[in-house]
Write a protein that holds these residues in place. Structure first.
Motif, PDB file in Angstrom:
ATOM      1  N   GLU A 140      18.385  35.619  55.545  1.00 34.34           N
ATOM      2  CA  GLU A 140      17.258  35.215  55.057  1.00 34.34           C
ATOM      3  C   GLU A 140      17.500  34.996  53.472  1.00 34.34           C
ATOM      4  OE1 GLU A 140      14.614  33.873  56.683  1.00 34.34           O
ATOM      5  OE2 GLU A 140      13.702  33.201  54.896  1.00 34.34           O
ATOM      6  N   ARG A 141      17.849  36.198  52.801  1.00 36.30           N
ATOM      7  CA  ARG A 141      18.152  36.228  51.569  1.00 36.30           C
ATOM      8  C   ARG A 141      19.146  35.424  51.103  1.00 36.30           C
ATOM      9  NH1 ARG A 141      18.160  41.910  48.149  1.00 36.30           N
ATOM     10  NH2 ARG A 141      18.557  41.057  46.091  1.00 36.30           N
ATOM     11  N   VAL A 142      20.129  35.230  51.588  1.00 38.99           N
ATOM     12  CA  VAL A 142      21.245  34.441  51.551  1.00 38.99           C
ATOM     13  C   VAL A 142      20.888  32.836  51.814  1.00 38.99           C
ATOM     14  CG1 VAL A 142      23.711  33.512  52.418  1.00 38.99           C
ATOM     15  CG2 VAL A 142      23.223  36.000  51.647  1.00 38.99           C
ATOM     16  N   SER A 143      20.306  32.640  52.734  1.00 35.88           N
ATOM     17  CA  SER A 143      19.759  31.226  52.861  1.00 35.88           C
ATOM     18  C   SER A 143      18.703  30.737  51.875  1.00 35.88           C
ATOM     19  CB  SER A 143      18.875  31.189  54.232  1.00 35.88           C
ATOM     20  OG  SER A 143      19.920  30.812  55.403  1.00 35.88           O
ATOM     21  N   GLN A 144      17.819  31.636  51.426  1.00 38.05           N
ATOM     22  CA  GLN A 144      17.182  31.072  50.549  1.00 38.05           C
ATOM     23  C   GLN A 144      17.834  31.029  49.153  1.00 38.05           C
ATOM     24  OE1 GLN A 144      13.843  34.151  49.951  1.00 38.05           O
ATOM     25  NE2 GLN A 144      12.766  33.469  51.821  1.00 38.05           N
ATOM     26  N   PHE A 145      18.870  31.764  49.004  1.00 39.86           N
ATOM     27  CA  PHE A 145      19.646  31.627  47.632  1.00 39.86           C
ATOM     28  C   PHE A 145      20.372  30.250  47.712  1.00 39.86           C
ATOM     29  CE2 PHE A 145      23.412  32.077  45.346  1.00 39.86           C
ATOM     30  CZ  PHE A 145      22.909  32.157  44.011  1.00 39.86           C
ATOM     31  N   LEU A 146      20.880  30.049  48.883  1.00 44.65           N
ATOM     32  CA  LEU A 146      21.651  28.556  49.071  1.00 44.65           C
ATOM     33  C   LEU A 146      20.685  27.473  48.759  1.00 44.65           C
ATOM     34  CD1 LEU A 146      23.781  29.472  52.090  1.00 44.65           C
ATOM     35  CD2 LEU A 146      24.740  29.171  49.875  1.00 44.65           C
ATOM     36  N   ASP A 147      19.469  27.427  49.219  1.00 40.59           N
ATOM     37  CA  ASP A 147      18.544  26.536  49.015  1.00 40.59           C
ATOM     38  C   ASP A 147      18.555  26.029  47.767  1.00 40.59           C
ATOM     39  OD1 ASP A 147      17.789  26.460  51.753  1.00 40.59           O
ATOM     40  OD2 ASP A 147      15.807  27.763  51.443  1.00 40.59           O
ATOM     41  N   HIS A 148      18.673  26.987  46.602  1.00 37.63           N
ATOM     42  CA  HIS A 148      18.603  26.715  45.159  1.00 37.63           C
ATOM     43  C   HIS A 148      19.942  25.708  44.949  1.00 37.63           C
ATOM     44  CE1 HIS A 148      15.476  29.481  43.911  1.00 37.63           C
ATOM     45  NE2 HIS A 148      16.398  30.514  44.580  1.00 37.63           N
ATOM     46  N   ILE A 149      20.917  26.172  45.696  1.00 36.95           N
ATOM     47  CA  ILE A 149      22.285  25.270  45.398  1.00 36.95           C
ATOM     48  C   ILE A 149      22.173  23.988  46.097  1.00 36.95           C
ATOM     49  CG2 ILE A 149      24.668  25.361  46.036  1.00 36.95           C
ATOM     50  CD1 ILE A 149      24.514  28.320  45.505  1.00 36.95           C
ATOM     51  N   ARG A 150      21.429  23.861  47.111  1.00 36.53           N
ATOM     52  CA  ARG A 150      21.206  22.786  47.901  1.00 36.53           C
ATOM     53  C   ARG A 150      20.393  21.804  47.177  1.00 36.53           C
ATOM     54  NH1 ARG A 150      22.288  25.560  53.194  1.00 36.53           N
ATOM     55  NH2 ARG A 150      20.425  26.843  52.739  1.00 36.53           N
ATOM     56  N   ARG A 151      19.597  22.374  46.611  1.00 39.53           N
ATOM     57  CA  ARG A 151      18.513  21.535  45.683  1.00 39.53           C
ATOM     58  C   ARG A 151      19.306  20.925  44.420  1.00 39.53           C
ATOM     59  NH1 ARG A 151      14.295  24.784  47.057  1.00 39.53           N
ATOM     60  NH2 ARG A 151      14.631  26.105  45.661  1.00 39.53           N
ATOM     61  N   SER A 210      28.372  27.128  44.482  1.00 37.80           N
ATOM     62  CA  SER A 210      28.210  26.291  43.595  1.00 37.80           C
ATOM     63  C   SER A 210      29.469  25.266  43.625  1.00 37.80           C
ATOM     64  CB  SER A 210      27.886  26.545  42.252  1.00 37.80           C
ATOM     65  OG  SER A 210      28.745  27.184  41.655  1.00 37.80           O
ATOM     66  N   ARG A 211      30.706  26.151  43.702  1.00 32.90           N
ATOM     67  CA  ARG A 211      31.900  25.156  43.858  1.00 32.90           C
ATOM     68  C   ARG A 211      32.086  24.394  45.184  1.00 32.90           C
ATOM     69  NH1 ARG A 211      35.987  26.398  40.034  1.00 32.90           N
ATOM     70  NH2 ARG A 211      35.042  26.999  38.385  1.00 32.90           N
ATOM     71  N   ALA A 212      31.731  25.151  45.994  1.00 36.38           N
ATOM     72  CA  ALA A 212      31.687  24.578  47.511  1.00 36.38           C
ATOM     73  C   ALA A 212      30.779  23.426  47.671  1.00 36.38           C
ATOM     74  CB  ALA A 212      31.414  25.572  48.460  1.00 36.38           C
ATOM     75  N   ALA A 213      29.712  23.226  46.877  1.00 35.26           N
ATOM     76  CA  ALA A 213      28.693  22.314  46.861  1.00 35.26           C
ATOM     77  C   ALA A 213      29.132  21.000  46.017  1.00 35.26           C
ATOM     78  CB  ALA A 213      27.393  22.664  46.624  1.00 35.26           C
ATOM     79  N   GLY A 214      30.377  21.452  45.306  1.00 36.33           N
ATOM     80  CA  GLY A 214      30.899  20.296  44.254  1.00 36.33           C
ATOM     81  C   GLY A 214      30.381  20.434  42.783  1.00 36.33           C
ATOM     82  N   GLN A 215      29.558  21.520  42.601  1.00 36.54           N
ATOM     83  CA  GLN A 215      29.155  21.717  41.122  1.00 36.54           C
ATOM     84  C   GLN A 215      30.128  22.672  40.277  1.00 36.54           C
ATOM     85  OE1 GLN A 215      25.515  20.862  40.664  1.00 36.54           O
ATOM     86  NE2 GLN A 215      26.411  19.549  42.265  1.00 36.54           N
ATOM     87  N   ASP A 216      30.326  22.337  39.090  1.00 36.78           N
ATOM     88  CA  ASP A 216      31.018  23.093  38.263  1.00 36.78           C
ATOM     89  C   ASP A 216      30.300  23.471  37.181  1.00 36.78           C
ATOM     90  OD1 ASP A 216      33.119  24.198  37.044  1.00 36.78           O
ATOM     91  OD2 ASP A 216      34.356  22.416  36.771  1.00 36.78           O
TER      92      ASP A 216
END
Ligand code: DP6
Length: 328
Positions: free
Chosen positions: A72-83, A120-126
């Motif tokens: 849950e904690r990791v998913s919530q964190f990944l939500d920031h990156i998805r946004r 962030s890199r896996a989501a294409g963000q540098d």
């Protein structure tokens, strides 16, 4: 869309001036600034791959499927990156530490610093280092200090969401070593996240936070001037002040064991006899004993002779969070 997997590593860190209590708990904006040293040689290694065919994020920790609260904690964190990246895909996350869990070394710091970089890199963000630090902070406060290299300050101005950490000196600046004296391997009864929420139930927290800029100045100055005596004085005071707040919270948080206090007293005694050595203790019973590298063998031998010391881990100043080649 095709996503590239990414793998990153980050060190845990030991705070010389501690983060305890939040001014904005949701965004993990701390009540006071803090200063730490990265622990070289100890690391979390985290791989992330976004995959549109997944129904949910998956998390493997040390080769095993993680329990729901961690997922849950990791998913919530990944939500920031998805946004941030404008994507919806779920991710496969695998993370492992090369140091044991529950030994008084905050694995959430290295884990979320490595996760922030890999995801962030896996989501294409540098991202720039400061943005990465800010992002890591959202997963675990102390993780923002594991992003930059060496000796690091988490700078806090007001209660602003921009709060992030910067390097104040590289790892080669000062040959300190952290000898972690392990007196218990048991999982702590109250974790840091819950502990932070209790900080202001102590009447001492307001005074501790008000005095923080003075302690930060003294600690930063001691590091920049490589002044061990000044560092020892301010580091032990700051640790004692945080534990003073913990001991006087409602309910009281007593992280020390009898062996913890024995170690504290021995370290102070050794220093009075001329050995450059001092202690700091996080939210647990194990004691981080800081010394100069040239005294490491002598201090380590003394620690191992003390009753109740099960093991001693050693770490020298570490570098920044970094990407690694993807294992195929
Ligand atoms: C005592 O960073 O683990 O180690 O933000 O809730 O993840 P969360 O807390 P965490 O707190 C660290 C507390 C400490 C002191 C410090 O590292 O500064």
């Amino acid at each position: 869309m095709q996503y590239q997997p990414a793998t990153a590593v980050a060190n845990p860190n030991i705070a010389f001036i501690k983060y305890w209590g939040n001014c904005d708990p949701d965004a993990r904006v701390p009540a006071n600034g803090s200063i730490s040293m990265n622990l070289g040689g100890l690391e979390s290694r985290t791989s992330v791959e976004f995959d549109p065919s997944l129904d949910a994020d998956t998390l493997e920790l040390g080769g095993e499927t993680a329990l729901q609260p961690a997922r849950e904690r990791v998913s919530q964190f990944l939500d920031h990156i998805r946004r941030m990246a404008g994507i919806e895909a779920h991710a496969r996350v695998k993370s492992a530490n090369n140091f044991p869990m529950g030994v008084g070394i905050a694995s959430s710091a290295s884990a979320f610093a490595a996760l922030a970089l890999a995801a962030s890199r896996a989501a294409g963000q540098d991202l720039e280092e400061i943005e990465l630090s800010r992002l890591a902070r959202l997963g675990s406060g102390s993780a923002c200090r594991s992003v930059p290299a060496g000796f690091v300050e988490w700078v806090v101005e007001g209660c602003g969401e921009n709060s992030a950490a910067i390097s104040i000196a590289g790892p080669e600046h000062w040959d300190l070593i952290d000898l972690v004296a392990i007196v218990s391997q048991e999982h702590k009864p109250v974790g840091s996240t819950e502990g932070h929420t209790l900080a202001y139930t102590s009447p001492l927290q307001v005074g501790r936070v008000a005095d923080a800029p003075r302690r930060l100045d003294l600690c930063r100055g001691a590091i920049l001037e490589r002044d061990f005596d000044s560092l020892a004085m301010i580091m032990e005071l700051d640790s004692n002040m945080m534990h003073g707040v913990m001991l006087t919270s409602s309910p009281a948080l007593i992280y020390w064991l009898p062996e913890t206090l024995t170690l504290m007293r021995e370290v102070v005694r050794w220093r009075s006899a001329g050995l450059p050595v001092c202690y700091t203790i996080d939210a647990g019973p194990n004691v981080h004993v800081i010394t100069l590298n040239e005294y490491a063998d002598q201090v380590q031998a003394r620690l191992r002779e003390l009753p109740g010391v099960l093991d001693v881990l050693a770490a020298r100043p570490g570098g920044a969070a970094q990407m690694v080649e993807i294992e195929r």
